[in-house]
Design an enzyme around this catalytic site. Structure first.
Site, PDB file in Angstrom:
ATOM      1  N   CYS A   1     -10.907 -40.821   9.225  1.00  0.00           N
ATOM      2  CA  CYS A   1     -10.120 -40.149  10.260  1.00  0.00           C
ATOM      3  C   CYS A   1     -10.425 -38.658  10.379  1.00  0.00           C
ATOM      4  CB  CYS A   1      -8.629 -40.369   9.998  1.00  0.00           C
ATOM      5  SG  CYS A   1      -8.199 -42.122   9.904  1.00  0.00           S
TER       6      CYS A   1
ATOM      7  N   HIS B   1      -2.298 -33.313  11.583  1.00  0.00           N
ATOM      8  CA  HIS B   1      -2.808 -34.682  11.457  1.00  0.00           C
ATOM      9  C   HIS B   1      -1.678 -35.648  11.795  1.00  0.00           C
ATOM     10  CE1 HIS B   1      -5.557 -37.767  10.282  1.00  0.00           C
ATOM     11  NE2 HIS B   1      -4.806 -38.191   9.277  1.00  0.00           N
TER      12      HIS B   1
ATOM     13  N   GLU C   1       1.603 -33.211   4.355  1.00  0.00           N
ATOM     14  CA  GLU C   1       0.999 -32.214   5.236  1.00  0.00           C
ATOM     15  C   GLU C   1       1.943 -31.034   5.430  1.00  0.00           C
ATOM     16  OE1 GLU C   1      -1.394 -31.779   9.481  1.00  0.00           O
ATOM     17  OE2 GLU C   1      -0.293 -33.643   9.072  1.00  0.00           O
TER      18      GLU C   1
ATOM     19  N   LYS D   1      -0.455 -37.303  18.117  1.00  0.00           N
ATOM     20  CA  LYS D   1      -0.518 -38.747  17.858  1.00  0.00           C
ATOM     21  C   LYS D   1       0.772 -39.445  18.267  1.00  0.00           C
ATOM     22  CE  LYS D   1      -3.837 -38.690  13.992  1.00  0.00           C
ATOM     23  NZ  LYS D   1      -4.092 -37.252  13.821  1.00  0.00           N
TER      24      LYS D   1
ATOM     25  N   HIS E   1      -3.127 -43.029  16.853  1.00  0.00           N
ATOM     26  CA  HIS E   1      -4.122 -42.481  15.926  1.00  0.00           C
ATOM     27  C   HIS E   1      -5.489 -43.066  16.256  1.00  0.00           C
ATOM     28  CE1 HIS E   1      -6.134 -40.945  12.560  1.00  0.00           C
ATOM     29  NE2 HIS E   1      -5.401 -41.422  11.569  1.00  0.00           N
TER      30      HIS E   1
ATOM     31  N   PHE F   1      -9.149 -41.423   4.957  1.00  0.00           N
ATOM     32  CA  PHE F   1      -9.281 -42.266   3.776  1.00  0.00           C
ATOM     33  C   PHE F   1     -10.510 -41.824   2.980  1.00  0.00           C
ATOM     34  CE2 PHE F   1      -7.071 -46.484   5.224  1.00  0.00           C
ATOM     35  CZ  PHE F   1      -5.854 -45.827   5.267  1.00  0.00           C
TER      36      PHE F   1
END
Length: 417
Positions: free
Chosen positions: A167, A307, A318, A339, A344, A403
């Site tokens: 991502c 994010h 975050e 998002k 996403h 990830f």
């Protein structure tokens, strides 16, 4: 040892194909108006899946940009990437020709690549045998093909790379392109991210690891970053592309300048395959490195495109990372997760969110975080809830985490001669 004269790098073109609009103008209007792109899945029969909703791109016709034979030989993720790149070049009024082709490059990131083609060809293989698989299966499937096909379609003969950092891929692509222009390896770069992973196998895998929302009875409120009732991310698809250009080159051709790109930070958590490091330690280091690279102090940051995945793990960590880096200024800076509207886009998210950050700088307008109705006590900053806001934006950051522990932060600021 070669010494580099660092060039100033500006954004001169933008392209976007997203769940809330298939042009830059539509996308930005959708963000500012709080349009929600999440709906029940139409691209496949999702009736047996735990998650049955997505941010699908609607009304997209690749033939607006490609002839039929070209489009047929591209996976959907490549179509998005190539078409958004053509949009961005047109927006920049940048013409690639024999004189400049070797000085224009492409970096497009993707997290997964041509999964749709792979699934379709696997079915053909099992049902009809190996000799019936398409000769175009491999070139349609491989992750680098969006970047390669963009070069073929536009004539860009400079550096050509595909970043595949989950991502964070789209943001890594923008950051790496920034470095190439900054150091004089290219006059201009086409860069961003693209993804088309709304497929049966993708949904099966993500729901099996309990990453996705199952609020199927209420898709409009399923993506709810920083809200205490969030239960996972909602997948989206599409592409976002920026034209980064060396300042003097842009000025020499009278280019429109949206913003200046000034910083890039990247780190790794080295912690877990899918979970973010506690307190967002790696994310905080990426943000700090970005500010250092840009020669910015925390109090100069006006806006952060977070994010903000709407997952139980990401959002508080975050938030903690932002507090670590910005200190007391964290409570004064505006933050939002787009998002909440697009879902996403995995490897494409850094592309469309980089576009959003640049547009915030260019327009002094903050996109909202929609669906923020019951704030998580651990997420106690200003997330621009539910309504966009007019606000002077001198510096915007864009965060992307993937990830594998990949962390990226990009910095854009108002262009000053």
């Amino acid at each position: 040892m070669r010494s580099f004269e660092l060039k100033r790098v500006v954004v001169t073109g933008l392209g976007a194909i997203t769940p809330i609009g298939n042009t830059l103008a539509e996308y930005w209007e959708g963000l500012v108006s709080g349009r929600n792109g999440i709906a029940p899945i139409t691209l496949f029969d999702a009736s047996q899946h735990d998650c049955r909703m997505a941010g699908e791109v609607k009304g997209f016709d690749p033939h607006d940009y490609l002839d039929r034979k070209e489009a047929k030989r591209m996976d959907r993720f490549s179509q998005f990437g190539v078409c958004a790149s053509k949009q961005a070049l047109a927006d920049a009024k940048f013409v690639i020709n024999d004189l400049n082709a070797e000085q224009v490059g492409v970096i497009l990131g993707t997290g997964i690549g041509g999964l749709k083609v792979m699934e379709e060809q696997q079915t053909i293989y099992l049902d009809r045998g190996p000799n019936r698989c398409s000769p175009f299966m491999v070139p349609m499937m491989i992750a680098n093909m969006a970047a390669g096909l963009t070069a073929i379609q536009t004539g860009a003969k400079g550096p050509n790379v595909c970043t595949v950092t989950a991502c964070a891929a789209g943001s890594n692509a923008i950051g790496d392109a920034f470095r190439l222009v900054q150091r004089g390896y290219a006059q201009a770069m086409i860069c961003g991210g693209t993804e088309a992973a709304v497929t049966p196998l993708s949904f099966a895998g993500f729901t099996s690891c309990r990453a996705m929302s199952t609020r199927n009875d209420d898709p409009l409120h399923a993506s709810r970053p920083f809200d205490r009732d969030r239960d996972g991310f909602v997948m989206g698809e599409g592409a976002g592309v920026l034209i980064l250009e060396e300042l003097e080159h842009a000025l020499s051709r009278g280019a429109k300048i949206y913003a200046e790109m000034v910083g890039y930070g990247m780190t790794c958590d080295a912690y877990h395959m899918t979970n973010i490091a506690p307190q967002g330690e790696g994310a905080a280091r990426a943000m700090s490195l970005c500010l250092k690279d840009a020669d910015l102090t925390p109090d100069q940051v006006s806006y952060i495109n977070a994010h903000g995945t709407s997952t139980p793990v990401n959002d508080p960590n975050e938030t903690a990372a932002i507090k670590t880096v910005l200190g007391e200024h964290a409570r004064r800076v505006a933050i939002s997760s787009t998002k909440s509207m697009t879902g996403h886009l995995l490897g494409g998210s850094g592309g469309i969110e980089g576009v959003a950050a640049v547009m915030a700088v260019a327009n002094d307008q903050l996109p909202p975080t929609i669906n923020l109705q019951n704030p998580d006590p651990a997420c106690d900053l200003d997330y621009v809830p539910n309504q966009s806001r007019s606000h002077a934006v001198e510096v915007a950051l864009s965060n992307s985490f993937g990830f594998g522990g990949h962390n990226v932060t990009l910095a854009f600021r108002k262009y000053r001669p």
